[in-house]
Enzyme design. Structure first.
Site, mmCIF file in Angstrom:
data_model
loop_
_atom_site.group_PDB
_atom_site.id
_atom_site.type_symbol
_atom_site.label_atom_id
_atom_site.label_comp_id
_atom_site.label_asym_id
_atom_site.label_seq_id
_atom_site.Cartn_x
_atom_site.Cartn_y
_atom_site.Cartn_z
ATOM 1 N N HIS A 1 8.110 -22.738 -47.043
ATOM 2 C CA HIS A 1 8.628 -21.709 -46.132
ATOM 3 C C HIS A 1 9.710 -22.336 -45.255
ATOM 4 C CE1 HIS A 1 4.657 -20.323 -47.382
ATOM 5 N NE2 HIS A 1 5.088 -19.096 -47.155
ATOM 6 N N ASP B 1 9.978 -19.080 -48.946
ATOM 7 C CA ASP B 1 9.667 -17.698 -48.574
ATOM 8 C C ASP B 1 9.872 -17.480 -47.073
ATOM 9 O OD1 ASP B 1 8.841 -17.523 -51.181
ATOM 10 O OD2 ASP B 1 6.814 -16.837 -50.728
HETATM 11 NI NI NI Z 1 5.586 -14.742 -47.311
#
Ligand code: NI
Length: 227
Positions: free
Chosen positions: A194, A50
Site C-alpha cells: 500500500h 493499493d
Molecule cells: Ni484496499
C-alpha cells in the site's frame, strides 16, 4: 536454440563470405543470442500498490522506483484521486510507465453491494482515471480481495488478486515487511503493498534492491497475466 540456428545458417552461408567477416558476424550473433537468453531467463515479479494515490507517500515511492528503473501497478481509490492535486500523481504514474488499475470509488466490499451500486463504484473510478490518462482501465483489484463473478460481464475490467501479502498495513516495521516478502517470493508472484504508509514505501524500495540483486525483473501485472 534459435540463436544456434542462426549461427548454423550463417556457417552455411560462410562458404560465400570472406573468413574474417564471417568470424565477426558469428561473434556478433552469438553475443546477441546470449544477451537475449540472459534477459528471458530472469525471473519476473510484480509489485502492486493499493489504496493510493497519497499526496505524501506516493511521490516518494515514484522517485524511488524511477531511480531503480522499476515499473509497478497502482490500484487507485476513486475518491482519493479527487483529493487536492492527487490527479497530477496519477498523471505522473502513467508518464513514468506504471500500470493503473481500479480499486473502487469508496474502497467498499463489493460483494455486499447490489449489482448496480457495485457497477457504479467501478464505472465512476474508471471514468476518473480515464479522464486523467486518456487510456481505458483494463484491470481492477477488489477491496479485501472479495469479488462477484457476475460483475465481470458488466464491466470490462480484469480482477487482479495477489500471491504475496506481507500485511504491510498492520505494521510500521519495515524489516518485517521486507523479510516476509523476500523469503516468500517466487517467480511470477504478485506482491501486495500500500502506497499510503511511510513504512510500506521504504519496504518496497528495499524489496526492489534485494530482489534486483537476486536477479529479479520487476514488471507490471499485465506482463504476468497476459503472457
Ligand atoms: Ni484496499
Amino acid at each position: 536454440m534459435q540463436g544456434l540456428g542462426v549461427v548454423y545458417v550463417l556457417l552455411l552461408l560462410g562458404i560465400c563470405i570472406p573468413g574474417q567477416m564471417m568470424v565477426q558476424r558469428v561473434d556478433r550473433v552469438e553475443r546477441v543470442a546470449s544477451e537475449k537468453t540472459v534477459i528471458s531467463e530472469r525471473p519476473k515479479v510484480a509489485l502492486t500498490f493499493d489504496d493510493g494515490p497519497s499526496a505524501v507517500y506516493t511521490p516518494k515511492l515514484l522517485n524511488g522506483l524511477k531511480q531503480r528503473g522499476v515499473h509497478a501497478t497502482f490500484f487507485l481509490i476513486g475518491k482519493n484521486i479527487e483529493i487536492g492535486e492527487n490527479a497530477q500523481i496519477v498523471k505522473r504514474e502513467q508518464e513514468e510507465g506504471h500500470l493503473i488499475g481500479n480499486h473502487t470509488y469508496n474502497h467498499v466490499e463489493i460483494t455486499k453491494l447490489d449489482e448496480d451500486s457495485a457497477y457504479q463504484e467501478l464505472r465512476k473510478t474508471n471514468e476518473i482515471i480515464e479522464g486523467i490518462t486518456g487510456e481505458s482501465v483494463e484491470f481492477m483489484r477488489p477491496p479485501f480481495g472479495l469479488w462477484k463473478k457476475n460483475l465481470e460481464e458488466k464491466i470490462p475490467a480484469i480482477p487482479v488478486m495477489w500471491t504475496v501479502d506481507p500485511m504491510d498495513w498492520a505494521t510500521e516495521n519495515v524489516d518485517e515487511i521486507v523479510n516476509k516478502v523476500v523469503t516468500e517470493v517466487e517467480e511470477n508472484d504478485i506482491i501486495l503493498l500500500h502506497d499510503c504508509y511511510d513504512s510500506s514505501v521504504k519496504a518496497a524500495l528495499r524489496i526492489v534492491d534485494l530482489l534486483q540483486a537476486e536477479g529479479y525483473d520487476f514488471v507490471t501485472v499485465d506482463e504476468l497475466l497476459l503472457k
